[in-house]
Design a protein around this motif. Structure first.
Motif, short mmCIF file in Angstrom:
data_model
loop_
_atom_site.label_atom_id
_atom_site.label_comp_id
_atom_site.label_asym_id
_atom_site.label_seq_id
_atom_site.Cartn_x
_atom_site.Cartn_y
_atom_site.Cartn_z
N LEU A 9 0.82 -1.21 0.00
CA LEU A 9 0.00 0.00 0.00
C LEU A 9 0.86 1.26 0.00
O LEU A 9 0.53 2.25 -0.65
CB LEU A 9 -0.96 -0.02 1.18
N SER A 10 1.97 1.22 0.71
CA SER A 10 2.86 2.38 0.68
C SER A 10 3.54 2.50 -0.69
O SER A 10 3.82 3.61 -1.15
CB SER A 10 3.91 2.29 1.80
N PHE A 11 3.77 1.38 -1.34
CA PHE A 11 4.40 1.39 -2.66
C PHE A 11 3.56 2.16 -3.67
O PHE A 11 4.10 2.88 -4.53
CB PHE A 11 4.63 -0.04 -3.16
N ILE A 12 2.22 2.04 -3.59
CA ILE A 12 1.35 2.75 -4.54
C ILE A 12 1.00 4.16 -4.06
O ILE A 12 0.13 4.81 -4.61
CB ILE A 12 0.07 1.96 -4.83
N GLY A 13 1.69 4.61 -3.01
CA GLY A 13 1.50 5.98 -2.54
C GLY A 13 0.42 6.17 -1.51
O GLY A 13 0.02 7.30 -1.21
N HIS A 14 -0.06 5.06 -0.90
CA HIS A 14 -1.10 5.14 0.12
C HIS A 14 -0.73 4.29 1.33
O HIS A 14 -1.36 3.25 1.60
CB HIS A 14 -2.44 4.68 -0.46
N PRO A 15 0.31 4.71 2.08
CA PRO A 15 0.70 3.94 3.28
C PRO A 15 -0.43 3.90 4.30
O PRO A 15 -1.32 4.76 4.29
CB PRO A 15 1.91 4.70 3.80
N LEU A 16 -0.39 2.90 5.16
CA LEU A 16 -1.39 2.79 6.22
C LEU A 16 -1.34 4.04 7.08
O LEU A 16 -0.27 4.54 7.43
CB LEU A 16 -1.12 1.57 7.09
#
Length: 384
Positions: free
Chosen positions: A286-293
């Protein structure tokens, strides 16, 4: 499909943690290749990730090393082939951790627990006693039924991050452990065998894991497939290395679906199904696609750690000598964020699996934390 029976009140178990743990004992036998080394040379080279040389000098001089049954406080003692060495890591006060576990499902073969955020699954690092495994051992010893069947205590068959809550599957028999462990391994191996894995692969699995997570920002697409490989890099405070997004890493597959968007709060509630089981996979993907937890102290955009400088050398080591005996304050945590740090919102919500002995499809659900409920789900909960 079989479902856990309805219960009027959740069954929970757990004992409060003792102030100090029992410490640990590490055993070694001197090999021919290590003969003629001094005591300090042996430990500072063999266990250099545990403490720098000065730390081992402190441990030896404080009487924590035994050579052939006798305490040896001389760092310059020359070792002989076959000598038995024992290092006693002194008892310490572990960081705070929850101890109550809810039973979501149980039969003769397995038990599914609702693990709270903040509880580590297996011993490691600062947490050697305050783990889900320890509570399982205590619970089994009180029940006694496992002893009658001459089976070992229940054991987790997979891991959840310390900050991750939700379903933790545990085997109660050797056969169940073998089958359940194979279920988890099969998904990962199928991805490794097909780097162009698609959704069809997920349909043949004997176990499906669904997570609920809260991420930063607004996902524009309703569904996202992430196939970013996950590898390892050296990182201060993590002896074995840190898992990150890496082109040269091992294949991993996550299916993400938007559950609800909060434009005003600038975050998105998502459902994640993972095919593979790489460590910290959901956090990294999720952080890889620009949306980290939301609240993740470690991973940022790109699937990389927030504080990363490969040139940094971490000189912190365990205060494991006289100071620890006197202050009992335990071990100092790393100065940089590490994977075990909590604060993010990730919950193992549902598991659908083929029962390890009956092969019946079994669905297990862990109630969602309030922060991971949709507005509609929150309304329903408030009514009940």
């Amino acid at each position: 499909m079989t479902n856990p029976p309805e219960r009027r009140q959740p069954q929970t178990f757990g004992l409060p943690w003792p102030d100090l743990n029992d410490g640990l004992f590490y055993n070694d036998v001197v090999r021919p290749s290590d003969s003629e080394l001094t005591l300090i040379e042996f430990y500072s080279s063999k266990y250099k990730n545990s403490a720098p040389r000065l730390g081992w000098v402190q441990r030896i001089e404080s009487g924590q090393i035994r050579v052939d049954g006798r305490v040896d406080t001389d760092p310059n003692t020359i070792l002989r082939v076959g000598s038995e060495l024992v290092y006693h890591r002194l008892p310490w006060r572990e960081p705070e951790a929850p101890y109550l576990l809810e039973v979501l499902y149980e039969d003769d073969d397995m038990v599914a627990l609702n693990k709270p955020s903040g509880l580590q699954v297996l011993p490691g690092g600062l947490f050697q006693q305050r783990t889900a495994l320890t509570q399982l051992q205590w619970w089994a010893s009180k029940q006694g039924s496992s002893l009658e069947r001459q089976e070992p205590h229940p054991v987790p068959v997979h891991r959840l991050g310390r900050g991750t809550s939700g379903i933790l599957l545990c085997a109660k028999t050797k056969l169940a452990k073998t089958h359940l462990a194979a279920y988890f391994a099969d998904g990962t191996s199928s991805i490794e065998g097909n780097r162009n894995a698609n959704l069809e692969i997920c349909e043949v699995r004997k176990i499906t894991k669904i997570y609920r997570a809260l991420v930063t920002g607004i996902l524009s697409d309703d569904k996202v497939i992430i196939k970013q490989p996950i590898g390892m890099v050296q990182y201060p405070g993590v002896a074995k290395g840190l898992y990150v997004a890496s082109p040269s890493g091992k294949p991993a597959l996550s299916k993400v679906a938007v559950v609800e968007r909060d434009v005003q709060g600038n975050n998105t509630l998502v459902q994640v199904e993972i095919q593979s089981g790489r460590p910290h996979q959901i956090r990294i993907h999720l952080s890889f696609i620009g949306h980290p937890l939301l609240g993740d102290p470690l991973y940022v955009d790109g699937g990389q750690p927030k504080c990363f400088d490969p040139e940094i050398i971490d000189e912190n080591f365990a205060k494991d000598g006289y100071a620890n005996v006197l202050s009992t304050r335990g071990y100092q945590r790393p100065t940089k964020p590490v994977p075990g740090d909590c604060g993010y919102y990730l919950h193992a919500h549902q598991v659908v699996l083929s029962h390890p002995t009956t092969n019946q499809e079994t669905k297990i659900t862990a109630p969602l934390p309030s922060v991971l409920l949709t507005q509609e789900e929150a309304k329903v909960n408030s009514i009940h």
